[in-house]
Design a protein around this motif. Structure first.
Motif, PDB file in Angstrom:
ATOM      1  N   GLN A 130       0.823  -1.203   0.000  1.00  0.00           N
ATOM      2  CA  GLN A 130       0.000   0.000   0.000  1.00  0.00           C
ATOM      3  C   GLN A 130       0.864   1.262   0.000  1.00  0.00           C
ATOM      4  O   GLN A 130       0.563   2.241  -0.702  1.00  0.00           O
ATOM      5  CB  GLN A 130      -0.927  -0.003   1.210  1.00  0.00           C
ATOM      6  CG  GLN A 130      -2.052  -1.027   1.125  1.00  0.00           C
ATOM      7  CD  GLN A 130      -2.814  -1.168   2.420  1.00  0.00           C
ATOM      8  OE1 GLN A 130      -2.695  -0.336   3.331  1.00  0.00           O
ATOM      9  NE2 GLN A 130      -3.614  -2.216   2.534  1.00  0.00           N
ATOM     10  N   PHE A 131       1.947   1.216   0.768  1.00  0.00           N
ATOM     11  CA  PHE A 131       2.850   2.365   0.812  1.00  0.00           C
ATOM     12  C   PHE A 131       3.503   2.595  -0.549  1.00  0.00           C
ATOM     13  O   PHE A 131       3.577   3.724  -1.045  1.00  0.00           O
ATOM     14  CB  PHE A 131       3.927   2.154   1.877  1.00  0.00           C
ATOM     15  CG  PHE A 131       4.988   3.214   1.877  1.00  0.00           C
ATOM     16  CD1 PHE A 131       4.767   4.436   2.491  1.00  0.00           C
ATOM     17  CD2 PHE A 131       6.213   3.000   1.248  1.00  0.00           C
ATOM     18  CE1 PHE A 131       5.744   5.420   2.481  1.00  0.00           C
ATOM     19  CE2 PHE A 131       7.192   3.979   1.234  1.00  0.00           C
ATOM     20  CZ  PHE A 131       6.958   5.189   1.859  1.00  0.00           C
ATOM     21  N   THR A 132       3.999   1.531  -1.166  1.00  0.00           N
ATOM     22  CA  THR A 132       4.672   1.674  -2.453  1.00  0.00           C
ATOM     23  C   THR A 132       3.700   2.098  -3.554  1.00  0.00           C
ATOM     24  O   THR A 132       4.064   2.887  -4.433  1.00  0.00           O
ATOM     25  CB  THR A 132       5.360   0.361  -2.857  1.00  0.00           C
ATOM     26  OG1 THR A 132       4.404  -0.714  -2.848  1.00  0.00           O
ATOM     27  CG2 THR A 132       6.484   0.026  -1.897  1.00  0.00           C
ATOM     28  N   SER A 180      10.844   3.679  -1.756  1.00  0.00           N
ATOM     29  CA  SER A 180       9.698   2.797  -1.970  1.00  0.00           C
ATOM     30  C   SER A 180      10.066   1.600  -2.847  1.00  0.00           C
ATOM     31  O   SER A 180       9.627   0.475  -2.591  1.00  0.00           O
ATOM     32  CB  SER A 180       8.532   3.577  -2.605  1.00  0.00           C
ATOM     33  OG  SER A 180       8.862   4.037  -3.903  1.00  0.00           O
ATOM     34  N   VAL A 181      10.897   1.826  -3.872  1.00  0.00           N
ATOM     35  CA  VAL A 181      11.310   0.725  -4.745  1.00  0.00           C
ATOM     36  C   VAL A 181      12.156  -0.287  -3.981  1.00  0.00           C
ATOM     37  O   VAL A 181      11.933  -1.505  -4.063  1.00  0.00           O
ATOM     38  CB  VAL A 181      12.082   1.269  -5.967  1.00  0.00           C
ATOM     39  CG1 VAL A 181      12.743   0.133  -6.742  1.00  0.00           C
ATOM     40  CG2 VAL A 181      11.148   2.046  -6.885  1.00  0.00           C
ATOM     41  N   LEU A 182      13.135   0.207  -3.222  1.00  0.00           N
ATOM     42  CA  LEU A 182      13.992  -0.697  -2.462  1.00  0.00           C
ATOM     43  C   LEU A 182      13.220  -1.406  -1.359  1.00  0.00           C
ATOM     44  O   LEU A 182      13.472  -2.588  -1.064  1.00  0.00           O
ATOM     45  CB  LEU A 182      15.174   0.078  -1.868  1.00  0.00           C
ATOM     46  CG  LEU A 182      16.156   0.670  -2.897  1.00  0.00           C
ATOM     47  CD1 LEU A 182      17.277   1.420  -2.181  1.00  0.00           C
ATOM     48  CD2 LEU A 182      16.731  -0.420  -3.790  1.00  0.00           C
ATOM     49  N   LEU A 183      12.259  -0.704  -0.750  1.00  0.00           N
ATOM     50  CA  LEU A 183      11.433  -1.326   0.288  1.00  0.00           C
ATOM     51  C   LEU A 183      10.603  -2.462  -0.291  1.00  0.00           C
ATOM     52  O   LEU A 183      10.529  -3.556   0.293  1.00  0.00           O
ATOM     53  CB  LEU A 183      10.513  -0.271   0.914  1.00  0.00           C
ATOM     54  CG  LEU A 183       9.526  -0.789   1.974  1.00  0.00           C
ATOM     55  CD1 LEU A 183      10.261  -1.341   3.188  1.00  0.00           C
ATOM     56  CD2 LEU A 183       8.555   0.329   2.383  1.00  0.00           C
ATOM     57  N   LEU A 184       9.989  -2.220  -1.451  1.00  0.00           N
ATOM     58  CA  LEU A 184       9.172  -3.253  -2.076  1.00  0.00           C
ATOM     59  C   LEU A 184      10.020  -4.462  -2.473  1.00  0.00           C
ATOM     60  O   LEU A 184       9.620  -5.610  -2.237  1.00  0.00           O
ATOM     61  CB  LEU A 184       8.470  -2.680  -3.309  1.00  0.00           C
ATOM     62  CG  LEU A 184       7.586  -3.657  -4.091  1.00  0.00           C
ATOM     63  CD1 LEU A 184       6.453  -4.171  -3.216  1.00  0.00           C
ATOM     64  CD2 LEU A 184       7.038  -3.002  -5.350  1.00  0.00           C
ATOM     65  N   TRP A 209      13.530  -0.535 -13.599  1.00  0.00           N
ATOM     66  CA  TRP A 209      12.961   0.383 -12.626  1.00  0.00           C
ATOM     67  C   TRP A 209      13.999   0.758 -11.568  1.00  0.00           C
ATOM     68  O   TRP A 209      14.128   1.920 -11.174  1.00  0.00           O
ATOM     69  CB  TRP A 209      11.742  -0.255 -11.966  1.00  0.00           C
ATOM     70  CG  TRP A 209      10.830   0.707 -11.286  1.00  0.00           C
ATOM     71  CD1 TRP A 209      11.088   1.999 -10.935  1.00  0.00           C
ATOM     72  CD2 TRP A 209       9.480   0.470 -10.887  1.00  0.00           C
ATOM     73  NE1 TRP A 209      10.002   2.573 -10.333  1.00  0.00           N
ATOM     74  CE2 TRP A 209       9.008   1.650 -10.295  1.00  0.00           C
ATOM     75  CE3 TRP A 209       8.644  -0.655 -10.975  1.00  0.00           C
ATOM     76  CZ2 TRP A 209       7.710   1.746  -9.765  1.00  0.00           C
ATOM     77  CZ3 TRP A 209       7.361  -0.543 -10.451  1.00  0.00           C
ATOM     78  CH2 TRP A 209       6.888   0.632  -9.870  1.00  0.00           C
ATOM     79  N   VAL A 210      14.762  -0.224 -11.126  1.00  0.00           N
ATOM     80  CA  VAL A 210      15.816   0.045 -10.145  1.00  0.00           C
ATOM     81  C   VAL A 210      16.887   0.946 -10.746  1.00  0.00           C
ATOM     82  O   VAL A 210      17.350   1.905 -10.107  1.00  0.00           O
ATOM     83  CB  VAL A 210      16.437  -1.278  -9.644  1.00  0.00           C
ATOM     84  CG1 VAL A 210      17.653  -0.996  -8.762  1.00  0.00           C
ATOM     85  CG2 VAL A 210      15.403  -2.098  -8.877  1.00  0.00           C
ATOM     86  N   VAL A 211      17.278   0.650 -11.994  1.00  0.00           N
ATOM     87  CA  VAL A 211      18.284   1.474 -12.668  1.00  0.00           C
ATOM     88  C   VAL A 211      17.793   2.908 -12.800  1.00  0.00           C
ATOM     89  O   VAL A 211      18.546   3.869 -12.549  1.00  0.00           O
ATOM     90  CB  VAL A 211      18.626   0.886 -14.050  1.00  0.00           C
ATOM     91  CG1 VAL A 211      19.502   1.854 -14.848  1.00  0.00           C
ATOM     92  CG2 VAL A 211      19.333  -0.450 -13.896  1.00  0.00           C
TER      93      VAL A 211
END
Length: 232
Positions: A130-132, A180-184, A209-211
């Protein structure tokens, strides 16, 4: 050898070389600003030559009239930081939603429904998703807000303050996106690492997406360094 080459430069080219070293930013944008400065200096030198001064003295006077490197570099650096910040913000506004949409489309056509997942979700995992998902909407919104704010502020304040405002909002948005990306990814890896690669296209898009997220962080850092140079 370096001293000899610097001594051989004309006053205008020596001034521009020093100005170049004082600026931080994209090479193309910096080259445009330096070309603009070169044109102005040459026009001023030509006016002095027509007044009877020698070529070297005309250039020296044109450089003196143009201003001290520190003062001119501050104005130019503000413009460079603005260009860097706006570029970063447009990547946020367009790139983040595009990556999310592409991943969802790839998931639908190459993997299918989420109901196919066999690993149960722990109680905390829905809060992470939900956060991401909220961040996916918040990040481009912050980027668009910063773009509009920059346009508004540029009409009312000097370039330095506008660049700082653009930098700050951009840094918040970039930081939120990267977190948010790293958390997910981290949370999903704990629950079931296979979910990160539901299919080949999904895995490639996740990597992209990470790049993109790290690229945005690099651009934001450059903008921040540019503003720090203005202050210094």
């Amino acid at each position: 050898m370096t001293t000899t080459s610097q001594t051989a430069l004309s006053p205008i080219e020596a001034y521009l070389a020093e100005l170049d070293r004082a600026l931080i930013g994209r090479r193309g944008t910096k080259a445009d600003l330096l070309a603009e400065a070169r044109d102005g200096l040459r026009d001023a030198a030509e006016a002095y030559r027509e007044g009877g001064w020698s070529e070297t003295e005309a250039q020296r006077r044109a450089v003196a009239d143009f201003g001290q490197i520190r003062e001119i570099a501050g104005d130019y650096q503000a413009e460079l930081s603005m260009h860097n910040g706006v570029r970063t913000l447009w990547l946020l506004v367009l790139g983040v939603p595009a990556m999310q949409t592409s991943w969802e489309v790839a998931r639908i056509f190459t993997y299918g429904s989420w109901s196919r997942l066999t690993t149960p979700n722990p109680g905390w995992y829905p809060y992470v998703t939900q956060f991401t998902h909220a961040a996916i909407y918040a990040v481009p919104f912050l980027g668009l807000l910063a773009l509009l704010g920059t346009r508004f502020l540029s009409r009312r304040f000097d370039g330095v303050r506008t660049a700082r405002a653009c930098r700050t909002l951009g840094a918040i948005a970039v930081g939120l996106n990267l977190f948010s990306v790293l958390l997910l990814i981290g949370a999903t890896g704990v629950v079931d690492a296979a979910r990160l690669f539901l299919s080949g296209p999904c895995g490639l898009l996740m990597v992209a997406w990470v790049v993109l997220s790290f690229r945005l962080a690099v651009l934001a850092r450059r903008s921040w360094r540019g503003c720090a140079t203005i202050v210094a």
